[in-house]
Motif scaffolding. Structure first.
Motif, PDB file in Angstrom:
ATOM      1  N   TYR A 101       0.825  -1.238  -0.011  1.00  0.00           N
ATOM      2  CA  TYR A 101      -0.038   0.004  -0.217  1.00  0.00           C
ATOM      3  C   TYR A 101       0.795   1.331   0.192  1.00  0.00           C
ATOM      4  O   TYR A 101       1.766   1.213   0.813  1.00  0.00           O
ATOM      5  CB  TYR A 101      -0.766   0.101   1.194  1.00  0.00           C
ATOM      6  CG  TYR A 101      -1.818  -0.916   1.382  1.00  0.00           C
ATOM      7  CD1 TYR A 101      -2.394  -1.700   0.279  1.00  0.00           C
ATOM      8  CD2 TYR A 101      -2.858  -0.684   2.323  1.00  0.00           C
ATOM      9  CE1 TYR A 101      -3.576  -2.516   0.515  1.00  0.00           C
ATOM     10  CE2 TYR A 101      -4.196  -1.511   2.599  1.00  0.00           C
ATOM     11  CZ  TYR A 101      -4.548  -2.348   1.728  1.00  0.00           C
ATOM     12  OH  TYR A 101      -5.404  -3.107   1.847  1.00  0.00           O
ATOM     13  N   CYS A 103       0.770   5.184   0.177  1.00  0.00           N
ATOM     14  CA  CYS A 103      -0.349   6.303   0.791  1.00  0.00           C
ATOM     15  C   CYS A 103       0.158   7.710  -0.179  1.00  0.00           C
ATOM     16  O   CYS A 103       1.222   8.015  -0.374  1.00  0.00           O
ATOM     17  CB  CYS A 103      -0.162   6.850   1.982  1.00  0.00           C
ATOM     18  SG  CYS A 103      -1.505   7.904   2.763  1.00  0.00           S
ATOM     19  N   GLY A 108      -3.993   8.448   8.044  1.00  0.00           N
ATOM     20  CA  GLY A 108      -4.389   7.121   8.262  1.00  0.00           C
ATOM     21  C   GLY A 108      -4.004   6.301   8.935  1.00  0.00           C
ATOM     22  O   GLY A 108      -2.839   6.420   9.328  1.00  0.00           O
ATOM     23  N   LEU A 110      -3.094   1.967   8.641  1.00  0.00           N
ATOM     24  CA  LEU A 110      -3.209   0.470   8.477  1.00  0.00           C
ATOM     25  C   LEU A 110      -3.015  -0.332   9.405  1.00  0.00           C
ATOM     26  O   LEU A 110      -2.358  -0.654  10.378  1.00  0.00           O
ATOM     27  CB  LEU A 110      -2.043   0.459   7.335  1.00  0.00           C
ATOM     28  CG  LEU A 110      -1.975  -0.980   6.826  1.00  0.00           C
ATOM     29  CD1 LEU A 110      -3.110  -1.583   6.352  1.00  0.00           C
ATOM     30  CD2 LEU A 110      -0.876  -1.137   5.970  1.00  0.00           C
ATOM     31  N   HIS A 121      -0.231  -1.885  13.903  1.00  0.00           N
ATOM     32  CA  HIS A 121      -0.524  -0.834  12.767  1.00  0.00           C
ATOM     33  C   HIS A 121       0.481   0.101  12.316  1.00  0.00           C
ATOM     34  O   HIS A 121       1.604   0.041  12.969  1.00  0.00           O
ATOM     35  CB  HIS A 121      -1.758  -0.131  13.439  1.00  0.00           C
ATOM     36  CG  HIS A 121      -1.442   0.982  14.575  1.00  0.00           C
ATOM     37  ND1 HIS A 121      -1.581   0.403  15.879  1.00  0.00           N
ATOM     38  CD2 HIS A 121      -1.072   2.123  14.568  1.00  0.00           C
ATOM     39  CE1 HIS A 121      -1.114   1.457  16.614  1.00  0.00           C
ATOM     40  NE2 HIS A 121      -0.667   2.381  15.987  1.00  0.00           N
ATOM     41  N   MET A 124      -0.376   5.923   8.262  1.00  0.00           N
ATOM     42  CA  MET A 124      -0.337   6.332   6.653  1.00  0.00           C
ATOM     43  C   MET A 124      -0.253   7.852   6.509  1.00  0.00           C
ATOM     44  O   MET A 124      -0.813   8.397   7.156  1.00  0.00           O
ATOM     45  CB  MET A 124      -1.465   5.546   6.144  1.00  0.00           C
ATOM     46  CG  MET A 124      -1.448   4.088   6.271  1.00  0.00           C
ATOM     47  SD  MET A 124      -3.160   3.616   5.370  1.00  0.00           S
ATOM     48  CE  MET A 124      -2.666   3.598   3.675  1.00  0.00           C
ATOM     49  N   HIS A 138      -6.127  -6.874   6.791  1.00  0.00           N
ATOM     50  CA  HIS A 138      -5.589  -5.480   6.722  1.00  0.00           C
ATOM     51  C   HIS A 138      -6.883  -4.758   6.464  1.00  0.00           C
ATOM     52  O   HIS A 138      -7.869  -5.061   5.734  1.00  0.00           O
ATOM     53  CB  HIS A 138      -4.860  -5.311   5.650  1.00  0.00           C
ATOM     54  CG  HIS A 138      -4.793  -6.076   4.447  1.00  0.00           C
ATOM     55  ND1 HIS A 138      -4.551  -7.489   4.284  1.00  0.00           N
ATOM     56  CD2 HIS A 138      -5.151  -5.751   3.215  1.00  0.00           C
ATOM     57  CE1 HIS A 138      -4.715  -8.000   3.121  1.00  0.00           C
ATOM     58  NE2 HIS A 138      -5.124  -6.924   2.306  1.00  0.00           N
ATOM     59  N   THR A 140      -7.786  -0.109   6.471  1.00  0.00           N
ATOM     60  CA  THR A 140      -7.434   0.976   6.390  1.00  0.00           C
ATOM     61  C   THR A 140      -8.393   2.070   6.752  1.00  0.00           C
ATOM     62  O   THR A 140      -9.655   1.707   6.797  1.00  0.00           O
ATOM     63  CB  THR A 140      -7.025   1.651   4.944  1.00  0.00           C
ATOM     64  OG1 THR A 140      -7.963   1.029   4.062  1.00  0.00           O
ATOM     65  CG2 THR A 140      -5.664   0.843   4.590  1.00  0.00           C
ATOM     66  N   ASN A 142      -9.444   6.096   7.952  1.00  0.00           N
ATOM     67  CA  ASN A 142      -9.171   7.689   7.619  1.00  0.00           C
ATOM     68  C   ASN A 142      -9.275   8.356   9.041  1.00  0.00           C
ATOM     69  O   ASN A 142     -10.546   8.456   9.589  1.00  0.00           O
ATOM     70  CB  ASN A 142     -10.155   8.322   6.561  1.00  0.00           C
ATOM     71  CG  ASN A 142      -9.696   9.622   6.265  1.00  0.00           C
ATOM     72  OD1 ASN A 142      -8.964  10.329   6.912  1.00  0.00           O
ATOM     73  ND2 ASN A 142     -10.493  10.209   5.212  1.00  0.00           N
ATOM     74  N   SER A 153      -2.698   0.002  -4.034  1.00  0.00           N
ATOM     75  CA  SER A 153      -2.277  -1.077  -3.657  1.00  0.00           C
ATOM     76  C   SER A 153      -2.100  -1.970  -4.943  1.00  0.00           C
ATOM     77  O   SER A 153      -2.495  -1.847  -5.890  1.00  0.00           O
ATOM     78  CB  SER A 153      -3.563  -2.022  -3.016  1.00  0.00           C
ATOM     79  OG  SER A 153      -4.479  -1.085  -2.371  1.00  0.00           O
TER      80      SER A 153
END
Ligand code: PAN
Ligand code: ZN
Length: 189
Positions: A101, A103, A108, A110, A121, A124, A138, A140, A142, A153
């Protein structure tokens, strides 16, 4: 491996536009029943307004080892009873498959977890390129109040998805809004 021709996609790092997308999915609050921790709050929020939580825009490539699936995800800002807007989250059906991933924009988390119960975690932000090791679920999240979280991704073509384990058990770490800090973590009992 199925032969296809090389191609490219144009990604805008600020708006998250991904052109040309072959397929787009939009997940609304009502699609996330069973995924948000505060289920009564979710019902109330859905009645008020069934808001858009996240969008996925992807290129179609064969669902085969050797090919690489890829997409952009945009998560809108918001929360349900304090729990931030987030993706459903999943394990890969084929557990030996990893994922990357990157960003592009926003703030954020993960959130990752193993079937054995280990959890971790990654924070991000623009430029953070995360490696999701094989076997880790996983999701994600915000954590911004007003900005979208945007990331791209890349994952093996044959990975598949297991959403059911998450729908049944959830993630043990629930990320919620907090005063005077970015977030707090609630442990699912
Ligand atoms: C990502 C996710 C995407 C949406 O491409 O599929 O961000 O999240 P959910 O699939 O959990 O709804 C990925 O991890 N693919 O394997
Ligand atoms: Zn995945």
């Amino acid at each position: 491996v199925e032969a296809i021709k090389p191609f490219f996609t144009v990604v805008d790092f600020e708006s998250g536009s991904f052109e040309p997308a072959d397929r787009s999915e939009r997940r609304y609050l009502s699609d996330l029943k069973g995924f948000f921790y505060f289920s009564e709050e979710l019902e109330k929020a859905m009645e008020r307004d069934n808001s858009l939580v996240y969008e996925v825009h992807r290129r179609e490539v064969p669902l085969q080892a050797g090919h690489l699936q890829h997409c952009v995800t945009l998560i809108h800002p918001g929360d349900v009873g304090g729990e931030f807007y987030m993706t459903k989250g999943h394990y890969h059906r084929v557990t030996r498959t990893a994922e990357l991933y990157l960003c592009l924009c926003g703030e954020g988390i993960l959130n990752m977890e193993e079937p054995g119960g280990a959890a971790t975690h990654i924070r991000m932000r623009r430029g953070v390129w995360s490696y999701i090791a094989p076997g880790w679920a996983h999701r994600t999240i915000n954590i911004s109040r007003d900005e979208k979280l945007i990331f791209i991704s890349v994952w093996p073509g044959d990975s598949g998805y297991d959403y059911r384990t998450i729908a049944q058990k959830g993630f043990s770490n629930v990320f919620v809004r907090a005063e005077n800090k970015e977030f707090s973590i609630l442990r699912r009992s």
